[in-house]
Design a protein around this motif. Structure first.
Motif, mmCIF file in Angstrom:
data_model
loop_
_atom_site.group_PDB
_atom_site.id
_atom_site.type_symbol
_atom_site.label_atom_id
_atom_site.label_comp_id
_atom_site.label_asym_id
_atom_site.label_seq_id
_atom_site.Cartn_x
_atom_site.Cartn_y
_atom_site.Cartn_z
ATOM 1 N N PHE A 69 3.903 15.715 3.666
ATOM 2 C CA PHE A 69 3.278 14.994 4.601
ATOM 3 C C PHE A 69 4.161 15.065 6.183
ATOM 4 O O PHE A 69 3.372 15.443 6.890
ATOM 5 C CB PHE A 69 3.136 13.425 4.207
ATOM 6 N N VAL A 103 -4.339 19.850 3.644
ATOM 7 C CA VAL A 103 -3.110 19.320 2.960
ATOM 8 C C VAL A 103 -2.628 17.910 3.237
ATOM 9 O O VAL A 103 -2.207 17.443 2.335
ATOM 10 C CB VAL A 103 -1.978 20.517 3.413
ATOM 11 N N LEU A 104 -2.838 17.428 4.632
ATOM 12 C CA LEU A 104 -2.372 16.450 5.101
ATOM 13 C C LEU A 104 -3.096 15.401 4.232
ATOM 14 O O LEU A 104 -2.553 14.208 3.794
ATOM 15 C CB LEU A 104 -2.389 16.223 6.428
ATOM 16 N N ALA A 151 -2.108 14.777 0.818
ATOM 17 C CA ALA A 151 -0.332 14.247 0.770
ATOM 18 C C ALA A 151 -0.563 12.847 0.965
ATOM 19 O O ALA A 151 -0.291 11.959 0.292
ATOM 20 C CB ALA A 151 0.362 14.925 1.915
ATOM 21 N N LEU A 152 -1.795 12.467 1.988
ATOM 22 C CA LEU A 152 -1.889 10.890 2.313
ATOM 23 C C LEU A 152 -2.327 10.284 1.081
ATOM 24 O O LEU A 152 -2.136 8.993 0.662
ATOM 25 C CB LEU A 152 -2.752 11.090 3.729
ATOM 26 N N LEU A 158 -6.998 23.930 7.088
ATOM 27 C CA LEU A 158 -6.069 23.978 6.048
ATOM 28 C C LEU A 158 -5.094 22.896 6.265
ATOM 29 O O LEU A 158 -4.761 22.311 5.073
ATOM 30 C CB LEU A 158 -5.511 25.296 6.017
ATOM 31 N N ILE A 159 -4.485 22.871 7.556
ATOM 32 C CA ILE A 159 -3.401 21.628 7.600
ATOM 33 C C ILE A 159 -4.089 20.273 7.097
ATOM 34 O O ILE A 159 -3.306 19.499 6.666
ATOM 35 C CB ILE A 159 -3.023 21.879 8.899
ATOM 36 N N ILE A 174 0.321 9.738 -1.254
ATOM 37 C CA ILE A 174 1.213 8.686 -0.915
ATOM 38 C C ILE A 174 0.651 7.311 -0.887
ATOM 39 O O ILE A 174 1.364 6.305 -1.328
ATOM 40 C CB ILE A 174 1.579 8.809 0.722
ATOM 41 N N MET A 175 -0.642 7.149 -0.668
ATOM 42 C CA MET A 175 -1.177 5.857 -1.200
ATOM 43 C C MET A 175 -1.825 5.364 -2.247
ATOM 44 O O MET A 175 -2.222 4.664 -2.542
ATOM 45 C CB MET A 175 -2.703 5.950 -0.018
ATOM 46 N N LYS A 176 -1.338 6.403 -3.179
ATOM 47 C CA LYS A 176 -1.534 6.318 -4.671
ATOM 48 C C LYS A 176 -3.227 5.836 -4.882
ATOM 49 O O LYS A 176 -3.432 5.063 -5.642
ATOM 50 C CB LYS A 176 -0.918 5.011 -5.139
ATOM 51 N N TRP A 179 -7.437 25.755 -1.549
ATOM 52 C CA TRP A 179 -5.940 25.395 -1.666
ATOM 53 C C TRP A 179 -5.568 24.283 -2.206
ATOM 54 O O TRP A 179 -4.529 24.034 -2.512
ATOM 55 C CB TRP A 179 -5.489 25.283 0.015
ATOM 56 N N MET A 194 0.828 -1.073 0.274
ATOM 57 C CA MET A 194 -0.001 -0.031 -0.169
ATOM 58 C C MET A 194 0.838 1.201 0.155
ATOM 59 O O MET A 194 0.576 2.241 -0.735
ATOM 60 C CB MET A 194 -0.961 0.029 1.366
ATOM 61 N N TYR A 232 -14.160 16.134 9.350
ATOM 62 C CA TYR A 232 -14.055 17.596 10.216
ATOM 63 C C TYR A 232 -15.411 17.847 10.836
ATOM 64 O O TYR A 232 -15.699 18.168 11.970
ATOM 65 C CB TYR A 232 -13.726 18.530 9.447
ATOM 66 N N PHE A 267 3.775 18.871 7.403
ATOM 67 C CA PHE A 267 2.500 19.203 7.658
ATOM 68 C C PHE A 267 2.103 18.376 8.897
ATOM 69 O O PHE A 267 1.379 18.967 9.791
ATOM 70 C CB PHE A 267 1.482 19.395 6.628
#
Lengths: 221, 217
Positions: A190, B71-72, B75-76, B67-68, B79-81, B164, A1, B97, A193
């Motif tokens: 990642f 972004v996270l 990015a996640l 906002l953070i 990363i996990m494609k 964003w 993964m 949220y 942040f």
């Protein structure tokens, strides 16, 4: 993964820089809170004054502050004021935007708090020979601030979270701004942040805790 | 005396942005409410001790800037494609949220139902689910609805942050127009007016319901 290598070291090396950013964040939040509190008290007075014009002004401020996004308010301070030839730096624009927002929400909190204070107290003050301003300042306001203290704490946490919006108007010294700059240099989005998120969490919790301790000390009898 | 380069097609562009804002809000509030009800019932049912991990995670969502989080989240998913579009990512993050806040509201609502009322229901032979469905839900909704409306409005305003991630919602649309037409104040005022027009009636409805439904009034 996960076909991805985390580079936490690189991000941890930047920690001192980010902590400096966190200080700026706290500074903006605190300043905006103080300014917002002062304006909110003025707005509350306007509303109580019975003057149509002043009351309308206060109501308009509160409604606009509460019914538009905080980001919009910051944009207004940064881009909108440019129309009048006022060019604010990101720091000031952020401060103005958040203070505007805080004032609106705090004024509404104060209005709720005022309901808890009997009208007869003002009258008692007036019959003791106080002017109406004295009665407000010496009798109503201390009680009002006390009732509104907990909601104001929440607003403080909100203010801290709102400072992260500064990055959208080019702020690069607060926590979100510093993180974004580091991210732009290394593309370790990642990691950077995630650390910023932890710092924000810790700040928010610390403020809440400090407020609770303060309240327990101040408001006991 | 007053002329502007703003054309009707620009206004249509703004309206499209407002549509995006409403779409993101609708999806997130719907998903967030379902999750919030689920988490709220779980939190109430298992007690504070066992719910501590859940409470902590939801607390994180409320103590880290949105906002953070966005972004996270983005990015996640990279990363996990997962290859999610910005719209999907925004909706997922905003839903979580919303769920974090909604859980508190739901828990407060369930808390407000007197234990004796629920015991009475169970004594009449109602199952746990029947008790929830016919006794707790109607009473809790009355308590929770005003704050839920407040939450919906909050999410609508916070959804501005999805710009964003490159999603063209109302604020981003007006920013694009500002860049092109160089009339920041006028366009931002229109943008603010649209936000105001969307949220004020709902806020008023919330205030009305609060007044109407508040007990002992």
């Amino acid at each position: 993964m996960f076909n991805y290598t985390f580079h936490w070291n690189q991000a941890l090396k930047a920690l001192p820089q980010m902590l400096d950013g966190a200080l700026v964040t706290l500074q903006i939040a605190l300043l905006s809170m103080i300014i917002g509190m002062a304006i909110a008290i003025a707005l509350t007075l306007f509303r109580l004054s019975g003057n149509r014009l002043l009351g309308g002004f206060a109501t308009a401020w509160v409604e606009v502050a509460r019914n538009t996004p905080a980001l919009f308010q910051i944009y207004m301070a940064h881009f909108g004021l440019g129309n009048f030839g006022i060019h604010l730096s990101p720091f000031v624009a952020l401060l103005v935007g958040i203070a505007f927002n805080n004032a609106g929400y705090l004024a509404e909190n104060f209005r709720g708090a005022l309901k808890a204070i009997p009208e007869t107290q003002t009258r008692a003050g007036r019959s003791l020979g106080m002017t109406s301003l004295q009665a407000f300042r010496l009798i109503v306001m201390p009680q009002m601030l006390r009732v509104a203290f907990l909601p104001a704490t929440n607003q403080m946490v909100w203010a801290i979270l709102m400072t992260s919006l500064g990055v959208t108007v080019g702020m690069n010294t607060d926590l979100a701004g510093v993180t974004q700059e580091l991210n732009a240099r290394s593309f370790r989005t990642f990691e950077f942040f995630a650390i910023a998120a932890v710092i924000y969490y810790v700040i928010a919790k610390a403020v809440t805790l400090a407020a609770r301790v303060f309240a327990a000390r101040m408001f006991r009898y | 005396m007053f002329n502007t380069a703003l054309s009707w097609s620009d206004l249509a562009f703004l309206a499209q942005g407002a549509g995006m804002t409403l779409a993101v809000t609708a999806v997130s509030v719907a998903a967030g409410t379902v999750l919030g009800i689920l988490f709220g019932v779980i939190r109430f049912q298992v007690g504070p001790y066992w719910a501590a991990p859940l409470t902590f995670v939801l607390d994180v969502f409320r103590s880290v800037p949105l906002l953070i989080q966005l972004v996270l989240g983005n990015a996640l998913q990279a990363i996990m494609k997962l290859g999610w579009a910005p719209f999907t990512t925004s909706c997922v993050v905003l839903s979580l949220y919303t769920a974090a806040y909604c859980t508190e509201i739901v828990r407060g609502g369930i808390d407000s139902v007197p234990t004796n009322t629920r015991r009475a229901a169970r004594s009449l032979g109602m199952s746990w689910f029947q008790d929830m469905r016919y006794i707790v839900a109607p009473l809790a909704v009355r308590v929770s609805l005003p704050s839920w409306i407040g939450l919906t409005l909050g999410v609508m305003k916070d959804s501005a942050l999805v710009l964003w991630l490159g999603l063209i919602e109302l604020l981003r649309a007006s920013q694009i127009l500002v860049t092109r037409l160089q009339e920041p104040l006028f366009i931002l005022l229109i943008c603010g007016a649209i936000y105001f027009i969307i949220s004020l009636p709902i806020a008023r409805l919330g205030g009305y319901l609060e007044k109407r439904w508040s007990p002992n009034d």
